[in-house]
Design an enzyme around this catalytic site. Structure first.
Site, PDB file in Angstrom:
ATOM      1  N   CYS A 238      83.761  63.338   9.924  1.00 18.52           N
ATOM      2  CA  CYS A 238      84.056  62.615   8.698  1.00 18.52           C
ATOM      3  C   CYS A 238      83.803  61.132   8.916  1.00 18.52           C
ATOM      4  CB  CYS A 238      85.512  62.842   8.290  1.00 18.52           C
ATOM      5  SG  CYS A 238      85.997  64.586   8.228  1.00 18.52           S
TER       6      CYS A 238
ATOM      7  N   VAL B  39      61.418  69.758  17.503  1.00 21.35           N
ATOM      8  CA  VAL B  39      60.431  68.843  16.932  1.00 21.35           C
ATOM      9  C   VAL B  39      59.131  68.992  17.703  1.00 21.35           C
ATOM     10  CG1 VAL B  39      59.783  66.402  16.927  1.00 21.35           C
ATOM     11  CG2 VAL B  39      61.907  67.104  15.866  1.00 21.35           C
TER      12      VAL B  39
ATOM     13  N   ASP C 295      92.732  71.073  12.181  1.00 21.05           N
ATOM     14  CA  ASP C 295      93.035  70.333  13.407  1.00 21.05           C
ATOM     15  C   ASP C 295      93.603  68.957  13.078  1.00 21.05           C
ATOM     16  OD1 ASP C 295      90.563  69.529  12.399  1.00 21.05           O
ATOM     17  OD2 ASP C 295      89.699  69.117  14.365  1.00 21.05           O
TER      18      ASP C 295
END
Length: 628
Positions: free
Chosen positions: A2, A292, A98
């Protein structure tokens, strides 16, 4: 994963909701699933959520319990075990998150809970009873946390731009700290890009008292803490078995702590291949692995190795993304425009591009293995240098230095030229030589004061570098969080992706640092014990290949590419850096006589960052004044 933001204002004014909203919007990419905020007189605490554990809205933050409010960024991998312990201590849980486990642990133990958290985290807790903010950051610096204090406001956030939004004004660049950026290509903690701004160090906490307008900082973890380091006393075979067990457990924990699908990176190198192989074995079903390819730059293309591993494990859903300079050009501009601070590790760009294409919310990566198991050539070179008699060293240093070792085709001669170019009179100077990309003379040539150009961060100046373990610990403390982990966070969170790193399990780190040097480097082979521990899981071509960074072909692009032309143009239109110095470097780099690619890329990144700031603040001349 976050983003968090918040602050205290000395005049206890009502925080403008529009200012708070702007701060949350500045980190919206970190948490696109939900937003939350908490206001008190003179106080704001905000959060953007990327929902991964307990997807219910009941786990939206800030989360509150009694006098405490928390905004948390990261994951606690041992939260289930801690939850059971906290329930026995009397906590009645309302969620499965959590975050609530962390809030409960802090309620019972305050900052004393930090040592038993296994995970990556940065969080802020407001205690309205004690009238105190507590900030904390994980052991190795996987999650960022910055703070700003100008005497009238104390602000903090996951990213610089959220702090700028709360400050309500254009912040003044710290030119002294900026010199460190041009030396290292990044700003190491605790230094920040603006006056009054700092990064909280990894493994540290900070408590801010608004009544006294004072702060106290402490450490709950240090990789080179005063206690004597343990040494592994078992055999090499026993070390292999224990390493397999510890890393497998770490992968299992990072896969299990999620209510959404988890993928893995697969560069084709040893580290990501091990993580991908273990993940397949743990999941037991299809798992997406992302790679990639550089079809126009075969020297940088590792995709054949990634394909080799994918062919060995049919459960791998292998997704390969082709990268070319033209395809990356616009993406590079977008990536650099989102930076709150200049950051010039060129691997940020392909890493961010790869992250932008990941469909899942969570992905595992192999970062951290080189620092634990001596994967970089720096380590073997410094250990070899330490064994050279002083008279031999003096003779080698007296030899003419090759201006561009990277251009030497013979690998042995190229390695010898690099080795000689980094030979110095002592270990600290040698470490600096390996870890810096701009010399003091080059930084001074850009227009910085000599005192700033030669400044050495205290983590290096005070470092003891007598053994391989010392060098590894210095890298874990300094280079790993400031470069590798910052790159991973910037690249992934620009696209709302959480990257988890199994090699940075704290018990695995302690185990790796206990191993004798001969287990790590043997017969010229680096990461010896790691390679041998997983020999049966990997194709031979991956086991035999050397270290290759996840890089852009910057050397070539700064010779003939559009980025070189753009740098020349934007350098001519500004006065922040010495334009003639930059153009001189471009000309000499183009000739092939010397390699200026890294310092030129740093100039390019910095000037792009400045242009982005000027557009946002719509004051074309303001930054020139601020940096003068």
């Amino acid at each position: 994963m976050c983003g968090l933001t918040g602050g205290l204002w000395r005049d206890a004014r009502r925080v403008d909701p529009e200012v708070a909203a702007a701060s949350l919007e500045a980190i919206a990419h970190r948490g696109p699933d939900a937003r939350g905020h908490h206001f008190e007189p003179g106080l704001f605490l905000g959060h953007r959520r990327l929902s991964i554990i307990d997807l219910d809205s009941r786990s939206t933050q800030p989360m509150h319990a009694g006098p405490l409010s928390i905004a948390f960024n990261g994951e606690i991998y041992n939260y289930r075990e801690l939850r059971n312990t906290l329930q026995r201590r009397g906590w009645a849980f309302r969620t499965e998150s959590d975050t609530e486990v962390l809030l409960a642990a802090f309620t019972f133990d305050g900052i004393d809970c930090l040592p038993y958290l296994e995970g990556m985290f940065a969080f802020a807790v407001w205690d309205r009873k004690a009238r105190r903010f507590t900030l904390a950051r994980d052991r190795y610096g996987e999650k960022p946390l910055l703070y700003f204090d100008d005497g009238s406001q104390f602000l903090f956030a996951s990213e610089v731009r959220a702090i700028e939004a709360l400050a309500g004004r254009e912040l003044e660049i710290d030119r002294s700290n900026l010199a460190l950026f041009f030396r290292f290509s990044y700003l190491p903690a605790p230094y920040g890009p603006f006056k009054g701004m700092k990064q909280l160090r990894p493994g540290h906490w900070l408590q801010f008292d608004p009544a006294r307008w004072s702060m106290q900082e402490g450490s709950f973890y240090s990789v080179n803490a005063g206690e004597k380091q343990e040494t592994f006393l078992g055999s090499f075979d026993e070390a292999k078995v224990e390493l397999r067990q510890r890393l497998t457990t770490s992968v299992r924990h990072r896969l299990a702590a999620s209510d959404v699908p988890v993928a893995t990176f697969l560069s084709g190198g040893l580290d990501s291949s091990i993580i991908a192989a273990l993940s397949v074995q743990e999941v037991g079903s299809r798992i997406a692995c992302y790679s990639v390819a550089f079809p126009n730059d075969p020297a940088f293309d590792e995709s054949p190795y990634a394909k080799s591993l994918a062919a060995r494990y049919p459960q791998i859903d292998h997704r390969i993304l082709d990268v070319t300079e033209n395809r990356l050009a616009d993406f590079t501009d977008r990536t650099l425009s989102l930076l709150g601070e200049p950051f010039a590790d060129a691997s940020l760009i392909p890493t961010a591009f790869l992250c932008s294409q990941v469909d899942e919310k969570v992905i595992l990566g192999g970062d951290g293995a080189d620092e634990l198991f001596a994967g970089y050539g720096t380590y073997a070179s410094m250990r070899m240098s330490a064994r050279i008699p002083s008279w031999v060293r003096a003779g080698l240093q007296a030899l003419p230095q090759h201006g561009n070792p990277a251009a030497i085709r013979n690998p042995l001669l190229r390695a010898a030229a690099f080795f000689c170019s980094h030979l110095k009179s002592n270990a600290v100077e040698e470490y600096l030589s390996w870890r810096t990309y701009g010399s003091p003379e080059q930084v001074e040539g850009l227009g910085f004061l000599q005192a700033d150009a030669i400044r050495v961060p205290e983590d290096i100046a005070d470092a003891r570098l007598a053994t391989l373990r010392d060098i590894l610990m210095t890298d874990i403390k300094f280079n790993l969080p400031a470069d590798m982990l910052k790159k991973v966070d910037l690249a992934s969170m620009q696209h709302g992706l959480e990257v988890r790193l199994p090699f940075l399990d704290s018990e695995l780190v302690a185990f790796a640092l206990s191993l004798p040097e001969r287990f790590l480097i043997s017969g010229g082979a680096r990461k010896h014990v790691l390679r041998e521990a997983f020999r049966d899981e990997l194709p031979v071509d991956i086991l035999r290949r050397g270290k290759s960074g996840f890089l852009l072909p910057i050397r070539q692009w700064m010779k003939t590419g559009r980025m070189r032309d753009e740098l020349s143009d934007i350098a001519s239109m500004q006065t922040l850096l010495d334009a003639q110095t930059i153009k001189g470097w471009i000309h000499r780099h183009e000739s092939g006589r010397q390699d200026f690619s890294q310092i030129l890329w740093a100039c390019y990144v910095f000037l792009k960052w400045m242009s982005s700031r000027q557009r946002r603040f719509q004051k074309p001349n303001s930054q020139a004044a601020a940096i003068a």
